[in-house]
Design a protein around this motif. Structure first.
Motif, short mmCIF file in Angstrom:
data_model
loop_
_atom_site.label_atom_id
_atom_site.label_comp_id
_atom_site.label_asym_id
_atom_site.label_seq_id
_atom_site.Cartn_x
_atom_site.Cartn_y
_atom_site.Cartn_z
N ALA A 369 0.79 -1.25 0.04
CA ALA A 369 0.03 -0.07 -0.02
C ALA A 369 0.74 1.29 -0.03
O ALA A 369 0.54 2.33 -0.64
CB ALA A 369 -1.01 0.11 1.26
N GLY A 370 2.01 1.13 0.77
CA GLY A 370 2.90 2.42 0.63
C GLY A 370 3.37 2.85 -0.84
O GLY A 370 3.77 3.92 -0.84
N GLN A 371 3.34 2.01 -1.86
CA GLN A 371 3.45 2.44 -3.06
C GLN A 371 2.69 3.75 -3.86
O GLN A 371 3.01 4.24 -4.65
CB GLN A 371 3.33 1.14 -4.08
CG GLN A 371 4.20 0.04 -4.18
CD GLN A 371 3.91 -1.14 -4.96
OE1 GLN A 371 3.24 -0.65 -5.97
NE2 GLN A 371 4.54 -2.07 -4.95
N GLN A 398 6.40 12.29 3.55
CA GLN A 398 7.05 11.60 4.76
C GLN A 398 6.59 10.05 4.54
O GLN A 398 7.45 9.28 5.15
CB GLN A 398 6.05 12.13 5.93
CG GLN A 398 6.20 13.58 6.09
CD GLN A 398 7.73 13.66 6.72
OE1 GLN A 398 8.45 12.60 7.10
NE2 GLN A 398 8.21 14.83 6.54
N LEU A 399 5.49 9.75 3.82
CA LEU A 399 5.39 8.20 3.48
C LEU A 399 6.67 7.55 2.91
O LEU A 399 6.94 6.55 3.01
CB LEU A 399 4.21 8.01 2.84
CG LEU A 399 2.93 7.89 3.78
CD1 LEU A 399 1.51 7.81 3.04
CD2 LEU A 399 3.02 6.63 4.68
N ARG A 400 7.20 8.31 1.84
CA ARG A 400 8.00 7.79 1.07
C ARG A 400 9.46 7.72 1.96
O ARG A 400 10.31 6.92 1.72
CB ARG A 400 8.40 8.88 -0.37
CG ARG A 400 7.20 8.98 -1.07
CD ARG A 400 7.35 10.02 -2.26
NE ARG A 400 6.59 10.17 -3.28
CZ ARG A 400 6.46 10.81 -4.33
NH1 ARG A 400 7.47 11.40 -4.72
NH2 ARG A 400 5.56 10.89 -5.02
N LYS A 407 13.75 0.53 4.56
CA LYS A 407 14.42 -0.50 3.58
C LYS A 407 13.66 -0.97 2.65
O LYS A 407 13.55 -2.06 2.16
CB LYS A 407 15.60 -1.03 4.13
CG LYS A 407 16.68 -0.52 4.58
CD LYS A 407 17.99 -1.53 4.95
CE LYS A 407 19.15 -0.77 5.50
NZ LYS A 407 19.27 0.47 6.04
N MET A 408 12.29 -0.49 2.15
CA MET A 408 11.30 -1.22 1.60
C MET A 408 11.36 -0.78 0.00
O MET A 408 10.29 -0.93 -0.65
CB MET A 408 9.84 -0.93 2.17
CG MET A 408 9.81 -1.57 3.32
SD MET A 408 8.11 -1.45 4.04
CE MET A 408 8.11 -2.50 5.41
N THR A 409 12.39 -0.17 -0.38
CA THR A 409 12.45 0.45 -1.70
C THR A 409 13.49 -0.59 -2.34
O THR A 409 14.13 -1.14 -2.07
CB THR A 409 13.11 1.78 -1.81
OG1 THR A 409 14.19 1.93 -0.93
CG2 THR A 409 12.40 2.97 -1.40
N PRO A 410 13.46 -0.79 -3.89
CA PRO A 410 14.16 -1.77 -4.53
C PRO A 410 15.66 -1.51 -4.04
O PRO A 410 15.87 -0.46 -4.02
CB PRO A 410 13.86 -1.42 -6.05
CG PRO A 410 12.57 -0.80 -5.96
CD PRO A 410 12.50 0.17 -4.64
#
Ligand code: SF4
Length: 496
Positions: A369-371, A398-400, A407-410
């Motif tokens: 959902a953070g996407q 802020q969510l980004r 560490k949830m980004t590629p």
């Protein structure tokens, strides 16, 4: 079945199959030209209506500030107002059920339904009931729930979820609705408003009369009296809350205001921001069930107050303000992303900028959902439109940030940004990186621009060119210019 309906049905079916995956849902919506036109047409109308209504009202910014102050006060003292509201609902003869999770709310509702031996539920519009998937659970145990808001009724027949907070069937046109009603009834309907509305009215009239339970949401709960405020343009909320023997209200815990004087401000802001109306056609105030001598009203009133992730935002300096939202949808109507892809793309009952913020927070899901935080151009139009001044664009940043910290980004993105930060932290490395980039682009240049970049930049060049990086940087050119000016004989200075 007409071609237009086939187009949308296949879109809805494809969405149902895909389920998750923001990228796939976006591609699907962008390929649906009809949907894009329909959404842009209606949001344009709503946006223009809102601007005019705000202008006519006069001093809109002062009203916005009053609305913001009321919401801030309530949310900062939510424990006090929840206690006051629930005490007053009970004093007026109603029953309050505090529900920690969506599952708790469903259980509480099913318990009420069992006790009243309900077989048929007439529903007014309620986004919270969508949030907890109540219809689905009722269906599982053989209780029929019928949506009585026209837009929701259309979507129920089409087996779709809402794609806008206040105009749930925004993505459908009259022809599609005529096709849907024709399929459902076996009659043939023209694509005209009156016969379509007449058909829905006739179908729903019996539902109002026969329902065992009427279910509604709550636009504002007034703490000083324990009153539930309902607004609608079709009058269905009034029917649902007065004819059946039992009335159940399902509301988010944040939907409170202290007094009637405060609700006056909020209703003015809500109607103007949502539809450009001065006031919604029907405004109902429900205080307790039917009293002795009353001609109508339910015998029982139950108010289900839902947390479901909301209280986790209390005390969070970055996100507490998301609880100020009054679900007017003004931020959806101005959002350049929502206007292109519609609500289903968000994969959540809450769409648009508010949905992009609320969904990951309510579910504490920053990975999938953070996407949604990236489904924004960060232009700030949502903040400008919001009647209670919620800084949604800041929250999206802020969510980004939260996603990066967790560490949830590629991995490739993390390496790229680390390298970028290293290069920008040293003059020598920065210059070297610039030179390297100039030479690295050469094999990709066509006609002075990169028209098809390799992964991971390929998405960028799908719809635009990447301009060529010049051989000399701005700083180098600036130095040269300064030297050239310094070398000119005195008195001969000219502007370059
Ligand atoms: S965030 Fe603001 S503009 Fe958007 S729905 Fe909520 S109150 Fe309306």
């Amino acid at each position: 079945m007409s071609a237009t309906q086939q187009g949308t049905d296949s879109h809805a079916e494809a969405l149902a199959k895909i389920g998750s995956g923001l990228k796939k849902r976006t591609e699907l919506a962008l390929g649906d030209e009809f949907l894009r036109k329909a959404v842009a047409f209606t949001t344009d109308k709503l946006k223009t209506g809102k601007l005019k209504a705000a202008d006519d009202f006069g001093d809109w910014e002062t009203w916005r500030e009053r609305g913001r102050a009321i919401r801030e006060h309530v949310i900062s003292h939510i424990d006090f107002y929840l206690a006051q509201f629930s005490d007053n609902v009970a004093k007026a003869g109603g029953n309050v059920h505090f529900c920690q999770t969506g599952e708790d709310a469903v259980r509480a509702f099913l318990d009420i339904a069992r006790k009243s031996q309900a077989k048929l539920v007439a529903k007014g519009k309620s986004m919270v009931s969508e949030e907890i998937h109540l219809n689905h659970r009722l269906e599982e145990i053989g209780i029929e729930a019928v949506e009585t808001d026209l837009g929701e009724y259309i979507l129920q027949l089409a087996k779709e979820t809402p794609s806008h907070l206040i105009i749930p069937a925004i993505h459908k046109n009259k022809q599609q609705i005529a096709d849907l009603f024709s399929d459902h009834s076996g009659q043939s309907f023209p694509a005209e408003t009156k016969p379509l509305a007449d058909y829905a009215r006739n179908q729903l009239r019996n539902i109002f009369l026969e329902a065992d339970i009427g279910l509604t949401g709550c636009n504002f709960g007034i703490a000083e009296t324990g009153t539930v405020t309902l607004v609608s343009n079709e009058g269905n909320a009034r029917m649902v809350s007065t004819i059946p023997k039992v009335h159940v209200v399902v509301m988010g815990m944040e939907r409170l205001v202290p007094t009637f004087a405060d609700v006056e401000v909020m209703l003015n802001l809500l109607a103007r921001s949502a539809t450009g109306q001065k006031l919604t056609t029907y405004t109902s105030f429900v205080t307790g069930p039917r009293r002795e001598g009353d001609l109508d009203g339910p015998e029982e009133l139950h108010v289900l107050i839902l947390d479901n992730g909301r209280s986790a935002q209390l005390g969070d300096p970055q996100f507490q303000e998301v609880l100020h939202c009054i679900r007017c949808a003004a931020c959806l109507n101005v959002c350049p992303v929502y206007r292109q892809v519609g609500g289903h793309t968000y994969g959540s009952v809450y769409s648009g900028p508010i949905g992009a913020v609320l969904t990951p927070l309510l579910h504490q899901d920053y990975k999938e959902a953070g996407q949604l935080a990236y489904a924004s151009s960060l232009c700030g139009a949502c903040y400008e439109a919001c009647p209670v001044k919620i800084p949604l664009h800041d929250m999206l940043v802020q969510l980004r940030h939260r996603k990066v910290k967790l560490k949830m980004t590629p991995l490739a993105e993390r390496i790229a940004f680390k390298s970028y930060a290293t290069a920008f932290g040293s003059v020598t490395l920065y210059r070297l990186a610039n030179k390297a980039a100039y030479w690295a682009q050469k094999p990709l240049l066509r006609g002075g621009a990169i028209r098809r970049a390799p992964a991971p930049l390929s998405g960028w060049t799908q719809s635009r060119f990447l301009p060529m990086k010049p051989k000399r940087s701005f700083r180098e050119r600036w130095q040269e210019l300064k030297q050239e000016l310094a070398a000119r004989p005195e008195g001969k200075e000219e502007r370059p």
